[in-house]
Design a protein around this motif. Structure first.
Motif, mmCIF file in Angstrom:
data_model
loop_
_atom_site.group_PDB
_atom_site.id
_atom_site.type_symbol
_atom_site.label_atom_id
_atom_site.label_comp_id
_atom_site.label_asym_id
_atom_site.label_seq_id
_atom_site.Cartn_x
_atom_site.Cartn_y
_atom_site.Cartn_z
ATOM 1 N N HIS A 293 0.845 -1.186 0.000
ATOM 2 C CA HIS A 293 0.000 0.000 0.000
ATOM 3 C C HIS A 293 0.884 1.241 0.000
ATOM 4 C CE1 HIS A 293 -2.811 -3.050 1.398
ATOM 5 N NE2 HIS A 293 -3.813 -2.228 1.112
ATOM 6 N N THR B 80 -3.542 3.589 -0.190
ATOM 7 C CA THR B 80 -4.109 3.085 -1.439
ATOM 8 C C THR B 80 -3.319 1.858 -1.867
ATOM 9 O OG1 THR B 80 -4.699 5.339 -2.097
ATOM 10 C CG2 THR B 80 -4.688 3.667 -3.819
ATOM 11 N N THR C 180 -1.630 8.669 -6.221
ATOM 12 C CA THR C 180 -2.777 8.064 -5.549
ATOM 13 C C THR C 180 -3.868 9.123 -5.486
ATOM 14 O OG1 THR C 180 -2.174 8.761 -3.304
ATOM 15 C CG2 THR C 180 -1.142 6.749 -4.145
ATOM 16 N N CYS D 280 -2.663 2.450 -7.898
ATOM 17 C CA CYS D 280 -1.929 3.700 -8.134
ATOM 18 C C CYS D 280 -1.623 3.854 -9.613
ATOM 19 C CB CYS D 280 -0.636 3.718 -7.318
ATOM 20 S SG CYS D 280 -0.863 3.642 -5.534
#
Length: 581
Positions: free
Chosen positions: A194, A207, A221, A212
């Motif tokens: 993440h 995210t 992001t 991404c």
């Protein structure tokens, strides 16, 4: 010999593989894993910092399932064996999948920066001349700068994504308003990557890496895109300026629009700046934008709170001020930044002196030629000089005037300050003078001289100086009889601090009263009666006083001379010879 360490990560296939795996910890999960991947072989991979030996999965119901080395495996000196020990390989695989998904050309490599192969992951995007650095190990500022210079050799910009919070992440928050972070979460036999955007309030919006985007402006992001749309400007470094300064705006110059010191809530103006005891220099001045920019035909003083702003690289510097006051005509003219305006200057004709050959009467009869005198237009600053100053402006003007006298190595009087600072000082009562001087010298600091000590009245320190000192915190000033000496020492301290060049100040005189010396009563010891006779000294002279021995010598007898003749001197040196009466 079996290896009983809890090895949680391995690579699949061979010792050089970069395909990481995490062994499920629960027995039922391991059973499902074995059924799903019956042909997997596990290795203590070299890219994990391991020995390269083969591993076997161990199933337990009473403790955590883990990998173990085979009995024939070499001695393993692997440092990290936990879940996070393969994060660099999971990040590498995740970025490769993202590049393939976005159909972008790029190179992904893991880096060993001194503590292991999992220190960092570098991503190079040659089409956009951009690099991404996933920094997984901690580093200091100097190491970060060296790494940035190395990565910038073939890239125009760098995106730093940090795993751990530290001084460098705080540096990014202060400069750009946000910082990119990375973390991994265990899901089955993998670690999901993440990417997050941390803001100044320390909140992070995470995210998944696969959601991404990689653009010419870097990794994006939803949170970073929202932050970058606001175009946060890097905040320059700030250093406090001591001593204050004066400035006058330069109306014929404009600040560059792309200056790193420009801000939406500030006026960025070009001005001629004169710090204390320094020459005049042209610089950028940042002033609050909640009011109109000050007029350029006046000179302004910044007493305190000024800061020197320094931008990264060679972008230069600027001065930030939040409070400033306008100087009157007399003070402005002394700064060298302003002179009175003259509408028209007409030349004055000088009448020649009479010649010696001429008589006094003829010289008197001769009428001089008409002379022209210069007419000076009224100046706004002169009007400002008659206007009463505010309390804050008066305190600043008093402090500057006393500092000027200290710089000139002279004392002054209240009447002189009334003429040079403001006429309103002449009407001040004793109580108002005390209150003003308290404001001038507050707060009391050991390394800052008390400027009120420079004031004199009839050649002596002010009669109300003890009251001023008591109110600012000088101990024992209300009861001390050494105020005159204290003022002399403090005057020397002011001369030393404000002199050109300044010198070391003597120590501040203490007004603490000296401790009185008290004589302790002599103790009388009662002597027992039985000892008084032994301690009593006889007042009768010894029998040999006034007599002489037959041998002609005198003095106390030696201990070995006893017995001796009572009519002779018992100290006869020739005591072995019989004495004659």
């Amino acid at each position: 010999m079996y290896d009983h360490r809890l090895v949680q990560t391995a690579v699949i296939g061979n010792r050089n593989s970069d395909h990481p795996v995490i062994l499920p910890m629960d027995a039922w999960e391991l059973d499902r894993w074995r059924k799903a991947h019956p042909h997997y072989t596990y290795w203590c991979g070299l890219q994990l910092g391991g020995c390269g030996g083969e591993l076997s999965d161990r199933r337990y119901t009473t403790k955590v399932c883990h990998f173990a080395h085979h009995p024939t495996a070499p001695v393993c000196r692997r440092r990290n064996t936990g879940e996070s020990s393969a994060d660099h390989l999971f990040i590498k695989r995740g970025v490769q999948n993202l590049l393939s998904k976005r159909k972008l050309r790029g190179q992904v490599k893991t880096r060993d920066l001194g503590t292991g192969p999992g220190d960092a992951v570098d991503v190079h995007l040659p089409d956009s001349r951009r690099r991404l650095r996933f920094q997984l190990s901690s580093l200091d500022y100097r190491t970060w700068r060296r790494a940035g210079d190395e990565l910038a050799a073939d890239a125009d910009d760098i995106d730093w994504i940090f795993a751990a919070d530290g001084p460098i992440t705080q540096q990014f928050l202060g400069r750009h308003g946000y910082c990119l972070r990375v973390r991994c979460e265990t899901v089955g036999g993998e670690r999901r990557v993440h990417v997050g955007a941390e803001t100044r309030d320390r909140t992070v919006s995470w995210t998944p890496l696969e959601d991404c985007a990689l653009t010419p402006s870097g990794i994006v992001t939803p949170a970073t895109e929202r932050i970058r749309l606001s175009h946060p400007r890097p905040r320059p470094a700030a250093f406090p300026l001591q001593g204050g300064l004066v400035f006058a705006l330069a109306p014929d110059s404009e600040a560059p629009a792309d200056s790193p010191f420009a801000a939406g809530d500030r006026h960025l103006l070009v001005a001629d700046v004169k710090p204390v005891d320094s020459p005049i220099v042209r610089a950028l001045v940042s002033l609050p934008a909640d009011t109109q920019a000050p007029p350029a035909e006046h000179v302004y003083r910044v007493a305190d709170g000024a800061r020197l702003l320094v931008a990264e690289g060679t972008a230069g510097w600027a001065i930030e001020a939040n409070r400033y006051v306008r100087l009157n005509a007399h003070e402005a003219q002394r700064t060298g930044l302003w002179t009175p305006a003259v509408d028209a200057v007409r030349e004055e004709v000088v009448v020649p002196a009479p010649r010696r050959s001429e008589s006094a009467s003829s010289a008197a009869k001769r009428s001089p030629e008409p002379a022209f005198t210069a007419t000076v237009a009224p100046v706004d600053g002169a009007t400002a000089a008659r206007e009463p100053l505010t309390k804050a402006a008066l305190v600043t003007a008093m402090r500057d005037a006393l500092a000027h006298h200290a710089r000139q190595q002279t004392t002054t009087t209240w009447q002189t300050l009334a003429r040079t600072v403001s006429p309103q000082l002449a009407a001040y009562s004793i109580a108002e003078r005390q209150a003003l001087l308290v404001e001038v010298d507050s707060p009391l600091r050991e390394h800052v001289p008390v400027l009120s000590a420079l004031l004199r009245e009839n050649g002596e320190p002010l009669p109300y100086l003890p009251q001023v000192l008591s109110r600012i915190g000088v101990l024992y000033s209300g009861v001390s009889t050494r105020i005159k000496r204290w003022a002399a020492v403090e005057t020397e301290r002011a001369f030393a601090a404000y002199g050109v060049p300044p010198r070391a100040m003597p120590a501040r005189l203490s007004l603490k009263p000296a401790q009185p010396t008290t004589s302790r009563p002599r103790r009388t010891v009662e002597i027992p009666a039985r000892l008084k006779s032994a301690r009593t000294v006889s007042t009768h002279p010894p029998p040999w006083i006034g007599r002489r021995c037959c041998s002609g010598t005198s003095g106390p007898p030696p201990r070995q001379a006893r017995p001796w003749c009572s009519t002779c001197v018992p100290s006869c040196a020739n005591w072995r010879v019989s004495c004659r009466t």
